[in-house]
Design an enzyme around this catalytic site. Structure first.
Site, short mmCIF file in Angstrom:
data_model
loop_
_atom_site.label_atom_id
_atom_site.label_comp_id
_atom_site.label_asym_id
_atom_site.label_seq_id
_atom_site.Cartn_x
_atom_site.Cartn_y
_atom_site.Cartn_z
N ASP A 66 0.86 -1.19 0.00
CA ASP A 66 0.00 0.00 0.00
C ASP A 66 0.90 1.24 0.00
O ASP A 66 1.71 1.43 0.91
CB ASP A 66 -0.90 -0.02 1.24
CG ASP A 66 -1.76 1.21 1.34
OD1 ASP A 66 -2.38 1.58 0.33
OD2 ASP A 66 -1.81 1.83 2.42
N THR A 100 -0.51 4.66 -4.67
CA THR A 100 0.72 4.46 -5.46
C THR A 100 0.61 5.23 -6.78
O THR A 100 1.56 5.88 -7.21
CB THR A 100 0.93 2.95 -5.74
OG1 THR A 100 0.82 2.25 -4.50
CG2 THR A 100 2.29 2.69 -6.35
N ASP A 397 -8.81 -0.33 2.23
CA ASP A 397 -8.84 0.31 0.91
C ASP A 397 -10.12 -0.05 0.16
O ASP A 397 -10.77 0.81 -0.43
CB ASP A 397 -7.62 -0.13 0.07
CG ASP A 397 -6.34 0.56 0.52
OD1 ASP A 397 -6.40 1.27 1.53
OD2 ASP A 397 -5.30 0.39 -0.13
#
Length: 562
Positions: A66, A100, A397
């Site tokens: 993550d 990311t 997430d």
């Protein structure tokens, strides 16, 4: 004879030891720092992304891919590179996924214009071009996003499942996507659909067992609290019990150590002791009269009270964590009471079933069938501690993505499809603009391709070949074509393949990345205070403290002599 000019005195502006670097080299150095961060994160992107093992100074290891978590654990000190850490955190807090992507995009935007900076193009022209291109990208996403009709609950449920599984495809749990996607969507749909407060989804981690042993409790589950003797005699399951939540200490109150009580006779002392017992018995009687069968308290419930409840077939648990007690109240109704007197029926909650159950090596108190259930609990199982923690981060997430999809229901195709479409759209538009801004907008369009390129590289595919195929498809109007890491072709229609993401994830990522890139481009000087290099000392004492401490005290200032 010409007189010499007077010597100019040296003007000292900054404290000695201050490091000041400015101009073009400083800007290029900041860009290099941002690129170094993106290289660390690049290999974690996409369904074939690798994981990072990060060990902190205490020797504790964490395995994660993550983006926001990695940057948080890396403790970055470079001031310009910290901007990327901030945008990753903001993306994580706002949308939950795409952390990311946002860092890679920001770094790539800087990399594309590095040559222009070296050749002397003004950063302000680049910033103007980037902001223009960003606005074009946002308008394009809003134009082509697909809105799913919420009134058709079956279709909407399947949309949420697709969004959850797309979010999980790059995580450690991708092998169990169907199982966890259902769990996440059920968890989000059990919340209050207007508020969607994700903090009401409790997550409990129990080592042991396999991932498939994880379960979703439609209600509240928390670990059995510390109990005194007598707790084993209490009943461990009820049907339709009344539940009382307290913020009251049910301990036998002894006199404080420093109190002084003067008694004339032994009977007086006995009266004081009896009064202490009387206080706690009065509280316990008041609780029993409410009819509650499950008593929970944030504060300790002592051995006397535990035994007293056991004799009357009442279950009690003290020292319940504040968050767990809050979720119990949300699920069963009622309210937390801070006194035992005047408790009425509306202050109590109820649930379908309550039981204490063994899960793995732990005992859990589980409330199910709650009438007001706007909360739920995920119980996660797995082998290693680090593994369960990564599962928790992955589910967080997915929960955030599903929550966003519930709120606005607009989706775009993932897997690099939307980035390729934006790249083609901006490149085409740039050709109609004269001047240097055309070059800057073309650079923005090229930077968008980093996402599909990196997904290909991480999957071991030939990125140049696949990007050429994608450019051809998008030029011919196939706007949802993206990377396919499983098929032989390497490209596919990701909208039909159900690789869906909420459009909000992309909108947020593109605008954050552009803002961060513009911010770094606008900095041309760094002044570093020498104090900031040293360890932070504590707060300074007020002036004059040292003199007052050294002054002789005598008999006490201001006291008259006797």
């Amino acid at each position: 004879m010409q007189r010499g000019l007077p010597m100019q005195p040296t003007v000292v502006l900054l404290k000695e030891g201050t490091d000041s670097s400015q101009g073009k080299p400083q800007l290029l150095s900041n860009i290099s720092a941002c690129l170094a961060i993106s290289e660390t994160l690049a290999s974690t992107l996409g369904p074939r992304g690798m994981d990072k093992l990060i060990v902190n100074e205490r020797g504790e290891a964490q395995i994660t891919n993550d983006g926001a978590t990695i940057l948080k654990l890396l403790d970055i000190v470079h001031p310009a590179a910290r901007t990327l850490v901030d945008i990753a955190r903001a993306q994580d807090a706002e949308v939950g996924d795409g952390t990311t992507s946002v860092v890679l995009l920001a770094a790539q935007l800087l990399k594309e214009v590095r040559n222009y900076i070296e050749e002397g193009v003004s950063p302000h022209i680049i910033m103007k071009g980037y902001r223009k291109a960003c606005q074009l990208a946002i308008d394009r996403i809003k134009e082509i996003q697909v809105t799913v009709d919420k009134s058709d609950s079956e279709r909407f449920h399947s949309l949420l499942l697709k969004c959850a599984s797309t979010s999980m495809s790059s995580k450690l749990i991708h092998s169990e996507k169907p199982f966890f996607s259902n769990m996440v969507v059920d968890a989000v749909q059990s919340l209050d659909q207007d508020e969607l407060d994700e903090s009401l989804i409790g997550v409990k981690k129990i080592a042991g067992g396999g991932m498939q042993d994880s379960l979703l409790v439609h209600g509240v589950a928390f670990k059995k609290t510390f109990t005194y003797a007598g707790a084993e005699q209490q009943p461990k399951s009820f049907t339709d019990p009344l539940i009382l939540s307290l913020n009251v200490e049910l301990e036998l109150k002894a006199e404080k150590d420093n109190a002084e009580v003067r008694v004339e006779a032994v009977s007086d002392y006995q009266e004081i002791v009896d009064a202490e017992w009387e206080i706690i018995y009065r509280k316990l009687d008041a609780i029993e009269k409410t009819g509650a069968k499950v008593v929970l308290s944030k504060l300790p419930i002592g051995d006397l009270a535990t035994q007293w409840f056991a004799d009357r077939d009442i279950f009690c648990a003290g020292r319940v964590a504040a968050g767990d007690l809050q979720r119990v109240v949300k699920a069963v109704g009622g309210s937390i009471q801070s006194t035992c007197s005047d408790i009425r029926r509306e202050h109590l909650g109820t649930c379908g079933t309550f039981e204490e159950r063994q899960i793995g090596g732990e005992r859990y108190n589980i409330f199910e069938g709650c009438p007001k259930a706007k909360t739920c609990t995920l119980i996660l199982r797995g082998g290693a501690e680090q593994f369960i923690e990564e599962v928790e981060r992955s589910l967080h997430d997915a929960i955030m993505v599903v929550k966003r999809a519930v709120k606005n229901g607009d989706v775009v195709a993932g897997g690099g499809a939307i980035e390729m479409d934006l790249s083609a759209h901006i490149r085409k538009h740039a050709l109609s603009i004269p001047g240097k801004i055309q070059l800057v907008m073309t650079a923005f369009a090229k930077a968008m391709e980093i996402i599909p390129r990196q997904i290909c590289d991480n999957a071991g595919l030939d990125s140049t070949d696949i990007l050429n195929k994608l450019r051809m498809k998008h030029a011919n109007g196939f706007k949802w074509f993206g990377v396919d890491v499983d098929g032989s072709e390497g490209v596919r229609d990701n909208m039909e393949a159900f690789v869906w993401e909420p459009s909000l994830v992309k909108l947020n990522a593109i605008s954050s990345a552009t803002e961060a890139a513009c911010l770094i481009l606008s900095v041309d000087e760094t002044v570093r205070n020498p104090q900031s290099e040293a360890q932070q000392a504590g707060p300074q004492a007020p002036p004059g403290t040292a003199q007052r401490a050294l002054r002789p005290q005598g008999r006490g200032r201001g006291m008259p002599r006797r």
